[in-house]
Scaffold this motif. Structure first.
Motif, PDB file in Angstrom:
ATOM      1  N   GLY A  76     -20.274  -2.692   8.573  1.00  0.00           N
ATOM      2  CA  GLY A  76     -19.378  -1.804   7.850  1.00  0.00           C
ATOM      3  C   GLY A  76     -17.924  -2.209   7.950  1.00  0.00           C
ATOM      4  O   GLY A  76     -17.134  -1.949   7.041  1.00  0.00           O
ATOM      5  N   SER A  77     -17.531  -2.853   9.068  1.00  0.00           N
ATOM      6  CA  SER A  77     -16.111  -3.162   9.189  1.00  0.00           C
ATOM      7  C   SER A  77     -15.743  -4.534   8.640  1.00  0.00           C
ATOM      8  O   SER A  77     -14.565  -4.814   8.465  1.00  0.00           O
ATOM      9  N   ARG A  85     -15.903  -6.788   5.403  1.00  0.00           N
ATOM     10  CA  ARG A  85     -16.267  -6.631   3.998  1.00  0.00           C
ATOM     11  C   ARG A  85     -17.145  -7.786   3.503  1.00  0.00           C
ATOM     12  O   ARG A  85     -18.085  -7.592   2.772  1.00  0.00           O
ATOM     13  N   ARG A 140     -20.618  -7.535   4.733  1.00  0.00           N
ATOM     14  CA  ARG A 140     -21.332  -6.476   4.035  1.00  0.00           C
ATOM     15  C   ARG A 140     -21.865  -7.004   2.703  1.00  0.00           C
ATOM     16  O   ARG A 140     -23.022  -6.797   2.366  1.00  0.00           O
ATOM     17  N   GLU A 162     -25.859  -7.025   1.915  1.00  0.00           N
ATOM     18  CA  GLU A 162     -26.275  -5.848   1.168  1.00  0.00           C
ATOM     19  C   GLU A 162     -27.595  -6.006   0.396  1.00  0.00           C
ATOM     20  O   GLU A 162     -28.485  -5.171   0.536  1.00  0.00           O
ATOM     21  N   VAL A 165     -23.152   2.168   8.041  1.00  0.00           N
ATOM     22  CA  VAL A 165     -22.313   1.294   7.216  1.00  0.00           C
ATOM     23  C   VAL A 165     -21.445   2.136   6.285  1.00  0.00           C
ATOM     24  O   VAL A 165     -20.229   1.935   6.195  1.00  0.00           O
ATOM     25  N   GLU A 166     -22.071   3.112   5.613  1.00  0.00           N
ATOM     26  CA  GLU A 166     -21.311   3.971   4.709  1.00  0.00           C
ATOM     27  C   GLU A 166     -20.200   4.709   5.445  1.00  0.00           C
ATOM     28  O   GLU A 166     -19.068   4.799   4.982  1.00  0.00           O
ATOM     29  N   ARG A 169     -17.363   2.415   6.494  1.00  0.00           N
ATOM     30  CA  ARG A 169     -16.596   2.020   5.316  1.00  0.00           C
ATOM     31  C   ARG A 169     -15.603   3.088   4.904  1.00  0.00           C
ATOM     32  O   ARG A 169     -14.537   2.801   4.398  1.00  0.00           O
TER      33      ARG A 169
END
Lengths: 278, 263
Positions: free
Chosen positions: B86-87, B89, B92, B96, B142-143, B146
């Protein structure tokens, strides 16, 4: 409240711009990620970290996938799974919406049913497996019992939230304008509850797939789950992995479809309009 | 007086329907001859014989320990990986699509897969539970990570909050509502997996015992098992809710204050 929105608006705009610039790069990174994942799955058994008997290289799973496409038994199994899922989901959604609206709009019913719902909801639907086997055997009805029980609560709880969320001012306005009970239901309660209903449908669709496959795997009802069990006990490892991948793809398809449905039915809703504008 | 009446009314409201349903079940099955539907009185009287003797230690406890172990591993892994993904980018974006695919696989189909690797022992069952609980926790974390408030991030930077303090007081704290939501979803998947991994292949455990009763047509005993599973599911959900109340007390308070303030 107003101060936070004015503060957040420019921030969101700049982030949206950055996201636009990044989107191409992100998609590329995603593809790279997937490729790395596949390469790992190919290399790990080839190097001998894991025995290829347990995890065949991904290329061999690919061949098994291609074999599946030519196997009529596979297509029947896929059809069985999809049918159990779709029928169960449809029944659960219809029941959940009707029961939810009736309970949600009558305060006495809501008050008196809350504890029962709270008690019945967390009961794991797999507890019903032995009963389903005894009463229905490996019939489609076994699958339906499990799927409907699991999916129903997801829909019901969301519908109850949604019906509760109705704006009292809108309700009073509709009453002042002389809308009868049915009209208020149609033009005030239903549009308010619809986003919640669709959230419920999305959650229920995913749960329904899990339970449909479970029923096939554990009870032996015809379908993909049953095929996976047979492939595993028969030592057809590559075929088993190919079938697992198919269930994953089915899961992705279910998620995408549910999101599409939400977007399509809620295109008028402020939350989506804002998303498009940004 | 009115307080007292309100309490009585809510108690009656909470107990009325369950009482009526149980009474109906009791009366309607009282002289049931049906093979599938033994009288409730009979089910309840067999309950202690079946479960409260040695089965409690031999079957119920191992099941619950596997669930607890798998769930805890999934929470550690999910939160750890979730904070990391999550931290960053780029990481991610990289992960994903794979995560979306892995999440979409219905976890029960992993039972036969993991059986290949780990046999039918405890390891397999714990692994199955981990593999099912992990995704909701991971993706929700993760959400949550973010969506950490930008202003708080800047504030932390200004005050020089770094390292472990930043992780604990800023990142995990702000993501905790989502993390707890993920844990709640993960737990209900975990219970399902606990039961079916034992139904599929085991030599002890709740799921194993219940399916054994069904196979030997011990219908009354099977019903006691279904009841026990239902009660367990309810109790675990209750525990989760208490945990949520405790951990997220500040969050509920904050939301209420915001709502009250905006009106």
């Amino acid at each position: 409240m107003t101060s936070t929105t004015t503060l957040a608006a420019p921030a969101r705009k700049s982030r949206a711009g950055a996201a636009g610039r990044l989107r191409g790069g992100n998609a590329l990174l995603g593809v790279a990620g997937f490729a790395t994942f596949l390469a790992l799955l190919e290399l790990v058994p080839r190097v001998g970290l894991v025995s290829p008997e347990y995890l065949p290289p991904v290329s061999r799973i690919g061949v098994a996938l291609a074999d599946l496409a030519g196997d009529p038994a596979f297509w029947t199994a896929l059809g069985d799974t999809v049918r159990g899922w779709a029928l169960g989901l449809a029944i659960a959604v219809a029941l959940g919406v009707v029961v939810g609206f009736v309970i949600g709009t009558v305060p006495v019913l809501r008050e008196f049913s809350a504890s029962t719902i709270e008690f019945l909801r967390p009961i794991p639907s797999v507890a019903l497996i032995p009963l389903a086997v005894l009463v229905f055997g490996t019939d489609l009805r076994s699958v339906l019992l499990l799927v409907v029980y699991a999916a129903f609560w997801q829909v019901l709880v969301q519908v109850l939230y949604g019906v509760q969320d109705v704006d009292p001012v809108a309700q009073d306005t509709a009453r002042t304008f002389g809308l009868n009970r049915w009209g208020r239901m149609r033009y005030v309660t239903w549009p308010t509850a619809l986003p919640y209903v669709l959230t419920g449908v999305r959650l229920a669709a995913a749960v329904a797939l899990i339970l449909a496959v479970t029923a096939e795997l554990v009870i032996g009802a015809p379908g993909l789950g049953n095929e996976i069990g047979t492939a595993q006990s028969g030592g057809a490892v590559a075929r088993m992995y190919a079938l697992v991948i198919v269930t994953g793809l089915l899961g992705v398809a279910v998620n995408v479809l549910a999101r599409r449905l939400e977007r399509w039915l809620l295109s008028w809703h402020p939350s989506l309009r804002r998303e498009v504008a940004a | 007086m009115s307080v007292l009446r309100r309490i009585t009314r809510s108690t009656v409201a909470a107990l009325a329907v369950p009482a009526v349903l149980l009474a109906l079940w009791w009366v309607l099955t009282a002289d049931s001859e049906s093979y599938y539907l033994p009288p409730l009185s009979q089910i309840l009287s067999t309950f202690d014989d079946v479960w409260l003797s040695d089965r409690l230690a031999a079957d119920v406890l191992p099941s619950l320990l596997r669930l607890l172990g798998g769930f805890l591993v999934a929470v550690l892994l999910g939160v750890g990986l979730g904070v990391l993904i999550g931290s960053l980018r780029r990481l991610r974006a990289f992960c994903e699509p794979v995560l979306e695919f892995l999440r979409a696989i219905p976890p029960p189909v992993l039972v036969p897969v993991l059986m290949l690797f780990a046999g039918i022992g405890d390891t397999m069952k714990v692994l199955v539970i981990v593999s099912g609980c992990l995704w909701p926790i991971l993706l929700n974390t993760v959400e949550g990570v973010r969506a950490v408030d930008e202003v708080l991030v800047e504030t932390c930077r200004c005050y020089g909050v770094r390292g472990r303090a930043r992780l604990w007081h800023l990142v995990i704290r702000s993501a905790s509502p989502q993390i707890v939501t993920g844990m709640r979803q993960g737990l209900s998947v975990g219970i399902i997996l606990m039961v079916i991994s034992e139904m599929f292949a085991a030599s002890n455990g709740l799921g194993f015992t219940i399916i054994q009763f069904q196979r030997t047509f011990a219908v009354t005993e099977m019903w006691t098992g279904i009841l026990l599973l239902g009660v367990l599911g309810f109790l675990l959900a209750l525990l989760m809710r208490l945990f949520e109340r405790r951990v997220l007390n500040w969050y509920f308070g904050l939301r209420q204050a915001q709502r009250g303030g905006s009106r």
